[in-house]
Design a protein around this motif. Structure first.
Motif, PDB file in Angstrom:
ATOM      1  N   VAL A   1      -4.926  10.832  -4.511  1.00  0.00           N
ATOM      2  CA  VAL A   1      -5.062   9.459  -4.047  1.00  0.00           C
ATOM      3  C   VAL A   1      -5.818   9.359  -2.726  1.00  0.00           C
ATOM      4  O   VAL A   1      -5.604  10.160  -1.819  1.00  0.00           O
ATOM      5  N   GLY A   2      -6.716   8.360  -2.633  1.00  0.00           N
ATOM      6  CA  GLY A   2      -7.399   8.047  -1.385  1.00  0.00           C
ATOM      7  C   GLY A   2      -7.171   6.586  -1.019  1.00  0.00           C
ATOM      8  O   GLY A   2      -6.758   5.782  -1.865  1.00  0.00           O
ATOM      9  N   VAL A   3      -7.431   6.258   0.248  1.00  0.00           N
ATOM     10  CA  VAL A   3      -7.227   4.888   0.728  1.00  0.00           C
ATOM     11  C   VAL A   3      -8.450   4.422   1.509  1.00  0.00           C
ATOM     12  O   VAL A   3      -8.988   5.164   2.330  1.00  0.00           O
TER      13      VAL A   3
ATOM     14  N   LEU B   1       0.813  -1.223   0.000  1.00  0.00           N
ATOM     15  CA  LEU B   1       0.000   0.000   0.000  1.00  0.00           C
ATOM     16  C   LEU B   1       0.846   1.273   0.000  1.00  0.00           C
ATOM     17  O   LEU B   1       0.682   2.160  -0.845  1.00  0.00           O
ATOM     18  N   SER B   2       1.768   1.335   0.949  1.00  0.00           N
ATOM     19  CA  SER B   2       2.557   2.545   1.129  1.00  0.00           C
ATOM     20  C   SER B   2       3.281   2.954  -0.163  1.00  0.00           C
ATOM     21  O   SER B   2       3.199   4.108  -0.597  1.00  0.00           O
ATOM     22  N   ASN B   3       3.952   1.995  -0.782  1.00  0.00           N
ATOM     23  CA  ASN B   3       4.693   2.296  -2.013  1.00  0.00           C
ATOM     24  C   ASN B   3       3.772   2.712  -3.146  1.00  0.00           C
ATOM     25  O   ASN B   3       4.087   3.615  -3.921  1.00  0.00           O
TER      26      ASN B   3
ATOM     27  N   GLY C   1       1.000  10.070   1.939  1.00  0.00           N
ATOM     28  CA  GLY C   1       0.889  10.410   0.523  1.00  0.00           C
ATOM     29  C   GLY C   1      -0.550  10.545   0.047  1.00  0.00           C
ATOM     30  O   GLY C   1      -0.816  11.027  -1.051  1.00  0.00           O
ATOM     31  N   ALA C   2      -1.486  10.124   0.878  1.00  0.00           N
ATOM     32  CA  ALA C   2      -2.889  10.126   0.461  1.00  0.00           C
ATOM     33  C   ALA C   2      -3.590  11.395   0.932  1.00  0.00           C
ATOM     34  O   ALA C   2      -3.296  11.911   1.997  1.00  0.00           O
TER      35      ALA C   2
ATOM     36  N   ALA D   1       1.835   6.779  -6.826  1.00  0.00           N
ATOM     37  CA  ALA D   1       0.720   7.430  -7.518  1.00  0.00           C
ATOM     38  C   ALA D   1       0.701   8.932  -7.205  1.00  0.00           C
ATOM     39  O   ALA D   1       0.481   9.762  -8.092  1.00  0.00           O
ATOM     40  N   ALA D   2       0.965   9.269  -5.944  1.00  0.00           N
ATOM     41  CA  ALA D   2       0.968  10.686  -5.562  1.00  0.00           C
ATOM     42  C   ALA D   2       2.112  11.417  -6.270  1.00  0.00           C
ATOM     43  O   ALA D   2       1.950  12.537  -6.750  1.00  0.00           O
TER      44      ALA D   2
END
Ligand code: TXA
Ligand code: MG
Length: 335
Positions: free
Chosen positions: A248-250, A234-236, A276-277, A241-242
């Motif tokens: 970006v959303g999670v 997820l983190s990467n 990053g989200a 993407a950011a």
């Protein structure tokens, strides 16, 4: 308008063949008299749904089954007894009273008795069944709050406000025509475990010959593209993407208090990902609670104008099966 006035209004409108949005315990439905071809046509029109895709008929009571289906099997009656009113839809042979408009010309009909008290009261007072798909435009997210329906249809439809839906994902659809080999066509609010415990036999899964819009690869979709990722990556993925300029959303499941080592690693990973989200929604690890919030969460993420929503799936068990099914379809390829 008082709630009683709203119920009266809904009944009067339905009685004269209009389409009304009604609360059910699963999601809001776009309801009209199943006995009126013109009323059923109006549902397809409003929803933008292809006419050949069949609708579920909603009954006030399991007693009505005999009027609207032909010779329901002992298994069907047993499931109806155990789970109605509730989030289970039975696919059976239609009685001659069922219009082709509802079944889309299929030799089968889908029926259920919803549990929401307002839906039941409206059905009882009408004394006739209601055809109702979820109250969203074709292919979009289902509504679980009255406001979701208003956001999508504005003044085009009267909405009976019954609060937030208590189940939050659609009914489980089961083909019970063949008594010995029942099949789950769509996972939902009633779990496979519950069905099998009641029936004493195992259920097949996956599509039969019938066209089920909810079974299209891309369905239940927000505007943002949805991508399923593991908690480990997820983190990467969010950072990449950011960095590429995407908003970006999670969406993830489970709380920060997870105890075992693997889970706490996953928690740490997703906490880092938030940086990053632009937006993150974490739904409860209790899958029943998560299901209740699922569509509202996707809608709130979507309202933030994101390009991409990364999703970490919950456990594929119990009502989690329905959540995983909807999220996979939300992530499915689009035209
Ligand atoms: O929880 C629910 O089931 C909600 C609430 C409003 O009752 N309704 C709902 O309707 O989800 P809809 O139209 O969004 O999804 C119904 C699904 C569709 O995928 C449709 O193809 C399938 O049921 N269906 C309808 N009649 C069928 C049939 N005769 N055989 C197999 N699938 C059928
Ligand atoms: Mg639907």
């Amino acid at each position: 308008m008082s709630q009683q006035d709203s119920i009266d209004e809904a009944v009067a409108r339905l009685d004269r063949g209009e389409v009304v949005a009604l609360p059910t315990e699963t999601v809001y439905g776009l309801a009209a008299l199943a006995t009126s071809d013109a009323a059923v046509d109006a549902i397809f029109e409003l929803k933008g749904r292809p006419r050949a895709h069949p609708l579920i008929i909603h009954l006030a009571d399991a007693d009505w089954l005999h009027e609207w289906t032909l010779a329901p099997s002992a298994l069907a009656l047993r499931l109806a007894e155990a789970f109605w009113p509730g989030p289970l839809t039975l696919v059976l042979r239609p009685s001659p009273r069922v219009s082709d408009r509802v079944t889309g010309g299929q030799p089968t009909v889908a029926v259920r008795v919803p549990a929401h008290p307002l839906a039941r009261e409206v059905l009882r007072r009408l004394g006739r069944p209601l055809a109702a798909p979820s109250a969203n435009r074709f292919g979009k997210l289902s509504p679980t709050r009255a406001q979701h329906v208003r956001d999508e249809f504005g003044n085009a439809v009267f909405v009976l406000d019954g609060g937030a839906c208590s189940v939050g994902v659609e009914s489980t659809i089961v083909d019970v025509i063949s008594e010995g080999s029942p099949r789950i066509l769509r996972p939902g609010g009633v779990t496979r475990e519950q069905l099998e415990a009641c029936a004493g036999i195992s259920f097949l899964e996956g599509g039969g010959a019938v066209r089920v819009p909810g079974a299209l690869a891309s369905h239940y979709a927000p505007r943002a593209t949805v991508e399923i990722v593991s908690t480990a990556e997820l983190s990467n993925r969010v950072d990449a993407a950011a960095a590429a300029g995407l908003r970006v959303g999670v969406l993830s499941f489970g709380d920060a208090a997870a105890s075992d080592a693997a889970a706490s690693h996953a928690t740490a990973t997703s906490r880092a990902a938030v940086r990053g989200a632009l937006a993150e929604v974490r739904l409860p690890s209790d899958l029943t609670e998560a299901a209740r919030e699922l569509y509202a969460a996707l809608r709130s993420l979507d309202a933030q104008g994101l390009d991409r929503i990364f999703v970490c799936l919950p456990a594929d068990e119990g009502v989690g099966r329905a959540i995983v099914d909807r999220l996979r379809r939300a992530a499915g390829p689009r035209d």
